[in-house]
Design a protein around this motif. Structure first.
Motif, PDB file in Angstrom:
ATOM      1  N   VAL A   1      -7.980   0.972  -3.033  1.00  0.00           N
ATOM      2  CA  VAL A   1      -7.384   0.113  -1.999  1.00  0.00           C
ATOM      3  C   VAL A   1      -5.858   0.102  -2.042  1.00  0.00           C
ATOM      4  O   VAL A   1      -5.225  -0.385  -1.105  1.00  0.00           O
ATOM      5  CB  VAL A   1      -7.915  -1.336  -2.102  1.00  0.00           C
ATOM      6  CG1 VAL A   1      -9.408  -1.376  -1.821  1.00  0.00           C
ATOM      7  CG2 VAL A   1      -7.596  -1.943  -3.456  1.00  0.00           C
ATOM      8  N   ASP A   2      -5.260   0.649  -3.084  1.00  0.00           N
ATOM      9  CA  ASP A   2      -3.802   0.688  -3.187  1.00  0.00           C
ATOM     10  C   ASP A   2      -3.178   1.812  -2.368  1.00  0.00           C
ATOM     11  O   ASP A   2      -1.959   1.884  -2.238  1.00  0.00           O
ATOM     12  CB  ASP A   2      -3.378   0.858  -4.652  1.00  0.00           C
ATOM     13  CG  ASP A   2      -3.767  -0.334  -5.505  1.00  0.00           C
ATOM     14  OD1 ASP A   2      -3.775  -1.460  -4.981  1.00  0.00           O
ATOM     15  OD2 ASP A   2      -4.086  -0.125  -6.694  1.00  0.00           O
ATOM     16  N   PHE A   3      -4.018   2.711  -1.838  1.00  0.00           N
ATOM     17  CA  PHE A   3      -3.517   3.885  -1.145  1.00  0.00           C
ATOM     18  C   PHE A   3      -4.038   3.985   0.281  1.00  0.00           C
ATOM     19  O   PHE A   3      -5.182   3.661   0.559  1.00  0.00           O
ATOM     20  CB  PHE A   3      -3.920   5.179  -1.875  1.00  0.00           C
ATOM     21  CG  PHE A   3      -3.435   5.253  -3.293  1.00  0.00           C
ATOM     22  CD1 PHE A   3      -2.082   5.289  -3.576  1.00  0.00           C
ATOM     23  CD2 PHE A   3      -4.328   5.292  -4.342  1.00  0.00           C
ATOM     24  CE1 PHE A   3      -1.632   5.360  -4.880  1.00  0.00           C
ATOM     25  CE2 PHE A   3      -3.889   5.359  -5.654  1.00  0.00           C
ATOM     26  CZ  PHE A   3      -2.533   5.400  -5.924  1.00  0.00           C
ATOM     27  N   SER A   4      -3.161   4.474   1.138  1.00  0.00           N
ATOM     28  CA  SER A   4      -3.558   4.918   2.474  1.00  0.00           C
ATOM     29  C   SER A   4      -3.402   6.430   2.444  1.00  0.00           C
ATOM     30  O   SER A   4      -2.347   6.939   2.053  1.00  0.00           O
ATOM     31  CB  SER A   4      -2.648   4.304   3.531  1.00  0.00           C
ATOM     32  OG  SER A   4      -2.900   4.893   4.776  1.00  0.00           O
TER      33      SER A   4
ATOM     34  N   VAL B   1      -9.387  13.669  -2.969  1.00  0.00           N
ATOM     35  CA  VAL B   1      -9.309  12.935  -1.701  1.00  0.00           C
ATOM     36  C   VAL B   1     -10.252  11.737  -1.721  1.00  0.00           C
ATOM     37  O   VAL B   1      -9.861  10.613  -1.395  1.00  0.00           O
ATOM     38  CB  VAL B   1      -9.629  13.866  -0.504  1.00  0.00           C
ATOM     39  CG1 VAL B   1      -9.864  13.075   0.769  1.00  0.00           C
ATOM     40  CG2 VAL B   1      -8.506  14.873  -0.307  1.00  0.00           C
ATOM     41  N   ASN B   2     -11.493  11.973  -2.119  1.00  0.00           N
ATOM     42  CA  ASN B   2     -12.475  10.879  -2.143  1.00  0.00           C
ATOM     43  C   ASN B   2     -12.095   9.784  -3.129  1.00  0.00           C
ATOM     44  O   ASN B   2     -12.234   8.594  -2.821  1.00  0.00           O
ATOM     45  CB  ASN B   2     -13.875  11.428  -2.453  1.00  0.00           C
ATOM     46  CG  ASN B   2     -14.431  12.252  -1.311  1.00  0.00           C
ATOM     47  OD1 ASN B   2     -14.062  12.061  -0.146  1.00  0.00           O
ATOM     48  ND2 ASN B   2     -15.301  13.184  -1.630  1.00  0.00           N
ATOM     49  N   ASP B   3     -11.609  10.162  -4.294  1.00  0.00           N
ATOM     50  CA  ASP B   3     -11.184   9.163  -5.287  1.00  0.00           C
ATOM     51  C   ASP B   3     -10.028   8.314  -4.756  1.00  0.00           C
ATOM     52  O   ASP B   3     -10.019   7.094  -4.917  1.00  0.00           O
ATOM     53  CB  ASP B   3     -10.760   9.839  -6.598  1.00  0.00           C
ATOM     54  CG  ASP B   3     -11.929  10.418  -7.372  1.00  0.00           C
ATOM     55  OD1 ASP B   3     -13.098  10.085  -7.051  1.00  0.00           O
ATOM     56  OD2 ASP B   3     -11.685  11.222  -8.293  1.00  0.00           O
ATOM     57  N   LEU B   4      -9.061   8.950  -4.126  1.00  0.00           N
ATOM     58  CA  LEU B   4      -7.904   8.208  -3.619  1.00  0.00           C
ATOM     59  C   LEU B   4      -8.267   7.345  -2.415  1.00  0.00           C
ATOM     60  O   LEU B   4      -7.721   6.257  -2.241  1.00  0.00           O
ATOM     61  CB  LEU B   4      -6.762   9.166  -3.289  1.00  0.00           C
ATOM     62  CG  LEU B   4      -6.117   9.834  -4.497  1.00  0.00           C
ATOM     63  CD1 LEU B   4      -5.150  10.922  -4.067  1.00  0.00           C
ATOM     64  CD2 LEU B   4      -5.423   8.815  -5.390  1.00  0.00           C
ATOM     65  N   LYS B   5      -9.181   7.819  -1.583  1.00  0.00           N
ATOM     66  CA  LYS B   5      -9.620   7.025  -0.431  1.00  0.00           C
ATOM     67  C   LYS B   5     -10.330   5.745  -0.862  1.00  0.00           C
ATOM     68  O   LYS B   5     -10.270   4.735  -0.163  1.00  0.00           O
ATOM     69  CB  LYS B   5     -10.548   7.841   0.466  1.00  0.00           C
ATOM     70  CG  LYS B   5      -9.840   8.770   1.408  1.00  0.00           C
ATOM     71  CD  LYS B   5     -10.859   9.451   2.316  1.00  0.00           C
ATOM     72  CE  LYS B   5     -10.212  10.200   3.429  1.00  0.00           C
ATOM     73  NZ  LYS B   5     -11.216  10.818   4.309  1.00  0.00           N
ATOM     74  N   GLU B   6     -11.008   5.795  -2.001  1.00  0.00           N
ATOM     75  CA  GLU B   6     -11.731   4.629  -2.506  1.00  0.00           C
ATOM     76  C   GLU B   6     -10.796   3.588  -3.105  1.00  0.00           C
ATOM     77  O   GLU B   6     -11.170   2.436  -3.268  1.00  0.00           O
ATOM     78  CB  GLU B   6     -12.758   5.050  -3.555  1.00  0.00           C
ATOM     79  CG  GLU B   6     -13.937   5.796  -2.978  1.00  0.00           C
ATOM     80  CD  GLU B   6     -14.903   6.279  -4.050  1.00  0.00           C
ATOM     81  OE1 GLU B   6     -14.742   5.899  -5.241  1.00  0.00           O
ATOM     82  OE2 GLU B   6     -15.810   7.046  -3.703  1.00  0.00           O
TER      83      GLU B   6
ATOM     84  N   ILE C   1       0.850  -1.183   0.000  1.00  0.00           N
ATOM     85  CA  ILE C   1       0.000   0.000   0.000  1.00  0.00           C
ATOM     86  C   ILE C   1       0.891   1.240   0.000  1.00  0.00           C
ATOM     87  O   ILE C   1       1.862   1.326   0.745  1.00  0.00           O
ATOM     88  CB  ILE C   1      -0.935  -0.004   1.223  1.00  0.00           C
ATOM     89  CG1 ILE C   1      -1.948  -1.134   1.082  1.00  0.00           C
ATOM     90  CG2 ILE C   1      -1.635   1.338   1.390  1.00  0.00           C
ATOM     91  CD1 ILE C   1      -2.879  -1.277   2.251  1.00  0.00           C
ATOM     92  N   ILE C   2       0.542   2.210  -0.839  1.00  0.00           N
ATOM     93  CA  ILE C   2       1.290   3.460  -0.936  1.00  0.00           C
ATOM     94  C   ILE C   2       0.676   4.472   0.028  1.00  0.00           C
ATOM     95  O   ILE C   2      -0.529   4.742  -0.020  1.00  0.00           O
ATOM     96  CB  ILE C   2       1.266   3.998  -2.381  1.00  0.00           C
ATOM     97  CG1 ILE C   2       1.936   2.978  -3.315  1.00  0.00           C
ATOM     98  CG2 ILE C   2       1.954   5.359  -2.466  1.00  0.00           C
ATOM     99  CD1 ILE C   2       1.741   3.273  -4.776  1.00  0.00           C
TER     100      ILE C   2
ATOM    101  N   TYR D   1       5.838   8.556   7.737  1.00  0.00           N
ATOM    102  CA  TYR D   1       4.956   7.482   7.295  1.00  0.00           C
ATOM    103  C   TYR D   1       4.488   7.635   5.844  1.00  0.00           C
ATOM    104  O   TYR D   1       3.705   6.829   5.362  1.00  0.00           O
ATOM    105  CB  TYR D   1       3.716   7.424   8.211  1.00  0.00           C
ATOM    106  CG  TYR D   1       4.089   7.370   9.661  1.00  0.00           C
ATOM    107  CD1 TYR D   1       4.571   6.191  10.223  1.00  0.00           C
ATOM    108  CD2 TYR D   1       3.999   8.496  10.466  1.00  0.00           C
ATOM    109  CE1 TYR D   1       4.938   6.142  11.556  1.00  0.00           C
ATOM    110  CE2 TYR D   1       4.354   8.454  11.804  1.00  0.00           C
ATOM    111  CZ  TYR D   1       4.830   7.275  12.337  1.00  0.00           C
ATOM    112  OH  TYR D   1       5.197   7.226  13.650  1.00  0.00           O
ATOM    113  N   SER D   2       4.949   8.653   5.148  1.00  0.00           N
ATOM    114  CA  SER D   2       4.468   8.940   3.795  1.00  0.00           C
ATOM    115  C   SER D   2       5.462   8.503   2.734  1.00  0.00           C
ATOM    116  O   SER D   2       6.662   8.678   2.893  1.00  0.00           O
ATOM    117  CB  SER D   2       4.205  10.447   3.645  1.00  0.00           C
ATOM    118  OG  SER D   2       3.261  10.891   4.581  1.00  0.00           O
TER     119      SER D   2
END
Length: 185
Positions: A38-41, A31-36, A4-5, A80-81
Protein backbone atom coordinates in the motif's frame (compact mmCIF):
# COMPACT_ATOMS: atom_id res chain seq x y z
CA UNK A 1 -0.71 10.71 6.61
CA UNK A 2 1.95 8.60 4.94
CA UNK A 3 2.98 9.64 1.43
CA UNK A 4 2.59 7.07 -1.35
CA UNK A 5 5.71 6.55 -3.47
CA UNK A 6 5.05 6.59 -7.21
CA UNK A 7 7.09 3.95 -8.99
CA UNK A 8 7.69 3.58 -12.71
CA UNK A 9 8.70 -0.01 -13.44
CA UNK A 10 10.21 -0.77 -16.84
CA UNK A 11 10.64 -4.38 -17.88
CA UNK A 12 9.26 -7.41 -19.69
CA UNK A 13 6.02 -9.02 -18.52
CA UNK A 14 4.91 -12.52 -19.58
CA UNK A 15 2.93 -12.71 -22.81
CA UNK A 16 0.04 -15.16 -23.15
CA UNK A 17 0.87 -18.17 -25.34
CA UNK A 18 4.57 -17.26 -25.40
CA UNK A 19 7.60 -18.65 -23.60
CA UNK A 20 8.14 -16.98 -20.23
CA UNK A 21 11.77 -17.13 -19.22
CA UNK A 22 13.36 -16.14 -15.94
CA UNK A 23 13.50 -12.43 -16.68
CA UNK A 24 9.77 -12.14 -17.39
CA UNK A 25 8.83 -14.29 -14.41
CA UNK A 26 11.11 -12.36 -12.04
CA UNK A 27 9.89 -8.97 -13.26
CA UNK A 28 6.28 -10.13 -12.96
CA UNK A 29 6.94 -11.25 -9.37
CA UNK A 30 8.44 -7.85 -8.54
CA UNK A 31 5.47 -6.05 -10.09
CA UNK A 32 2.98 -8.17 -8.14
CA UNK A 33 4.86 -7.74 -4.85
CA UNK A 34 5.02 -3.97 -5.24
CA UNK A 35 1.37 -3.70 -6.30
CA UNK A 36 0.36 -5.47 -3.08
CA UNK A 37 2.24 -2.93 -0.96
CA UNK A 38 0.00 0.00 0.00
CA UNK A 39 3.01 2.33 0.22
CA UNK A 40 3.49 2.27 -3.55
CA UNK A 41 1.61 3.33 -6.64
CA UNK A 42 2.93 1.31 -9.58
CA UNK A 43 3.06 2.36 -13.23
CA UNK A 44 4.35 -0.33 -15.61
CA UNK A 45 6.06 0.10 -18.95
CA UNK A 46 6.06 -3.33 -20.54
CA UNK A 47 9.03 -4.04 -22.82
CA UNK A 48 8.04 -7.59 -23.82
CA UNK A 49 8.36 -8.81 -27.33
CA UNK A 50 7.00 -12.15 -28.46
CA UNK A 51 9.61 -14.74 -29.33
CA UNK A 52 9.44 -15.14 -33.08
CA UNK A 53 11.45 -16.83 -35.75
CA UNK A 54 11.66 -13.56 -37.65
CA UNK A 55 14.68 -12.53 -39.63
CA UNK A 56 17.24 -10.08 -38.24
CA UNK A 57 15.69 -7.04 -39.91
CA UNK A 58 12.22 -7.81 -38.48
CA UNK A 59 13.65 -8.36 -34.99
CA UNK A 60 15.61 -5.11 -35.26
CA UNK A 61 12.49 -3.18 -36.29
CA UNK A 62 10.48 -4.72 -33.44
CA UNK A 63 13.22 -3.76 -30.97
CA UNK A 64 13.31 -0.19 -32.31
CA UNK A 65 9.52 0.08 -31.98
CA UNK A 66 9.64 -1.18 -28.38
CA UNK A 67 12.49 1.23 -27.55
CA UNK A 68 10.69 4.24 -29.03
CA UNK A 69 7.45 3.29 -27.23
CA UNK A 70 9.34 2.81 -23.95
CA UNK A 71 11.08 6.19 -24.25
CA UNK A 72 7.79 7.95 -25.02
CA UNK A 73 5.96 6.27 -22.12
CA UNK A 74 8.85 6.93 -19.74
CA UNK A 75 9.04 10.60 -20.70
CA UNK A 76 5.30 11.01 -20.11
CA UNK A 77 5.31 9.12 -16.80
CA UNK A 78 8.37 10.84 -15.27
CA UNK A 79 6.23 13.81 -14.27
CA UNK A 80 4.34 11.55 -11.87
CA UNK A 81 7.15 9.20 -10.78
CA UNK A 82 9.35 9.40 -7.71
CA UNK A 83 11.54 6.47 -8.72
CA UNK A 84 12.22 4.56 -11.94
CA UNK A 85 13.18 0.89 -11.66
CA UNK A 86 14.47 -0.41 -14.96
CA UNK A 87 14.71 -4.20 -15.34
CA UNK A 88 16.89 -5.10 -18.30
CA UNK A 89 19.26 -7.60 -19.89
CA UNK A 90 22.99 -6.79 -20.03
CA UNK A 91 22.83 -6.12 -23.77
CA UNK A 92 19.72 -3.96 -23.39
CA UNK A 93 21.34 -1.98 -20.59
CA UNK A 94 24.44 -1.27 -22.64
CA UNK A 95 22.51 -0.28 -25.76
CA UNK A 96 19.94 1.98 -24.11
CA UNK A 97 21.46 3.21 -20.84
CA UNK A 98 22.47 6.58 -22.28
CA UNK A 99 18.87 7.34 -23.30
CA UNK A 100 17.11 6.09 -20.14
CA UNK A 101 19.72 7.67 -17.85
CA UNK A 102 19.54 10.99 -19.70
CA UNK A 103 15.73 11.17 -19.41
CA UNK A 104 15.83 10.47 -15.68
CA UNK A 105 18.63 12.97 -15.18
CA UNK A 106 16.93 15.87 -17.00
CA UNK A 107 13.72 15.21 -15.05
CA UNK A 108 15.68 14.85 -11.78
CA UNK A 109 14.28 11.36 -11.05
CA UNK A 110 16.02 8.60 -9.17
CA UNK A 111 16.96 5.58 -11.27
CA UNK A 112 17.53 2.01 -10.11
CA UNK A 113 18.76 -0.42 -12.77
CA UNK A 114 18.27 -4.15 -12.26
CA UNK A 115 20.39 -6.18 -14.68
CA UNK A 116 19.42 -9.79 -15.22
CA UNK A 117 21.89 -12.60 -15.80
CA UNK A 118 25.36 -13.31 -14.58
CA UNK A 119 27.42 -12.12 -17.53
CA UNK A 120 27.21 -8.33 -17.43
CA UNK A 121 30.96 -8.20 -16.78
CA UNK A 122 31.63 -9.99 -20.09
CA UNK A 123 29.38 -7.55 -21.96
CA UNK A 124 31.16 -4.62 -20.30
CA UNK A 125 34.64 -6.01 -21.07
CA UNK A 126 33.72 -6.47 -24.73
CA UNK A 127 33.02 -2.75 -25.15
CA UNK A 128 35.48 -0.34 -26.72
CA UNK A 129 37.07 2.24 -24.42
CA UNK A 130 34.50 4.77 -25.67
CA UNK A 131 31.67 2.33 -24.91
CA UNK A 132 32.99 1.80 -21.38
CA UNK A 133 33.33 5.57 -20.96
CA UNK A 134 29.69 6.01 -22.00
CA UNK A 135 28.55 3.33 -19.54
CA UNK A 136 30.56 5.03 -16.77
CA UNK A 137 28.85 8.35 -17.50
CA UNK A 138 25.33 6.91 -17.73
CA UNK A 139 24.55 3.45 -16.37
CA UNK A 140 27.11 3.62 -13.56
CA UNK A 141 25.78 7.05 -12.51
CA UNK A 142 22.35 5.61 -11.69
CA UNK A 143 21.31 5.80 -8.04
CA UNK A 144 21.62 2.05 -7.65
CA UNK A 145 22.64 -0.89 -9.80
CA UNK A 146 21.09 -4.23 -8.78
CA UNK A 147 23.09 -7.25 -9.91
CA UNK A 148 22.11 -10.90 -9.85
CA UNK A 149 25.34 -12.47 -8.59
CA UNK A 150 27.82 -11.67 -5.85
CA UNK A 151 30.60 -12.07 -8.42
CA UNK A 152 29.16 -9.15 -10.41
CA UNK A 153 28.77 -7.05 -7.26
CA UNK A 154 32.46 -7.60 -6.45
CA UNK A 155 33.47 -6.80 -10.03
CA UNK A 156 31.52 -3.52 -10.26
CA UNK A 157 31.59 -2.27 -6.65
CA UNK A 158 34.34 0.29 -7.38
CA UNK A 159 32.57 1.62 -10.48
CA UNK A 160 28.98 2.11 -9.28
CA UNK A 161 26.64 1.95 -6.31
CA UNK A 162 25.78 -1.76 -6.46
CA UNK A 163 23.70 -4.21 -4.45
CA UNK A 164 23.15 -7.92 -4.77
CA UNK A 165 19.58 -8.70 -5.88
CA UNK A 166 19.37 -12.42 -6.67
CA UNK A 167 16.61 -13.77 -8.83
CA UNK A 168 14.50 -16.34 -7.10
CA UNK A 169 11.04 -17.74 -7.44
CA UNK A 170 8.62 -18.78 -4.76
CA UNK A 171 8.29 -22.53 -4.54
CA UNK A 172 4.96 -24.16 -4.00
CA UNK A 173 5.06 -25.48 -0.41
CA UNK A 174 3.71 -28.84 -1.61
CA UNK A 175 6.91 -29.29 -3.63
CA UNK A 176 8.99 -28.54 -0.54
CA UNK A 177 6.99 -31.03 1.49
CA UNK A 178 7.23 -33.66 -1.22
CA UNK A 179 11.01 -33.45 -1.43
CA UNK A 180 11.58 -33.35 2.33
CA UNK A 181 9.28 -36.31 3.13
CA UNK A 182 10.89 -39.71 3.58
CA UNK A 183 10.63 -41.55 0.29
CA UNK A 184 8.74 -44.81 0.32
CA UNK A 185 10.90 -47.75 -0.75
Amino acid sequence: MKRIINLCLIGPLPIDSDVSGGTKVSFNNLVNDLKENVDFSVNIINTSRANTNSNHISKFLINVRVLVTTIKKLYLSLKYSDLVIWNVSPAGAIKTAPIISFLCKIKNKKLVIRIFGGDFDKHYESLTSFGQFLIHKTLFKSDLLLLQTKKLVDYFKDRAEVEWFPTSRNLDTRICLLYTSPSPR
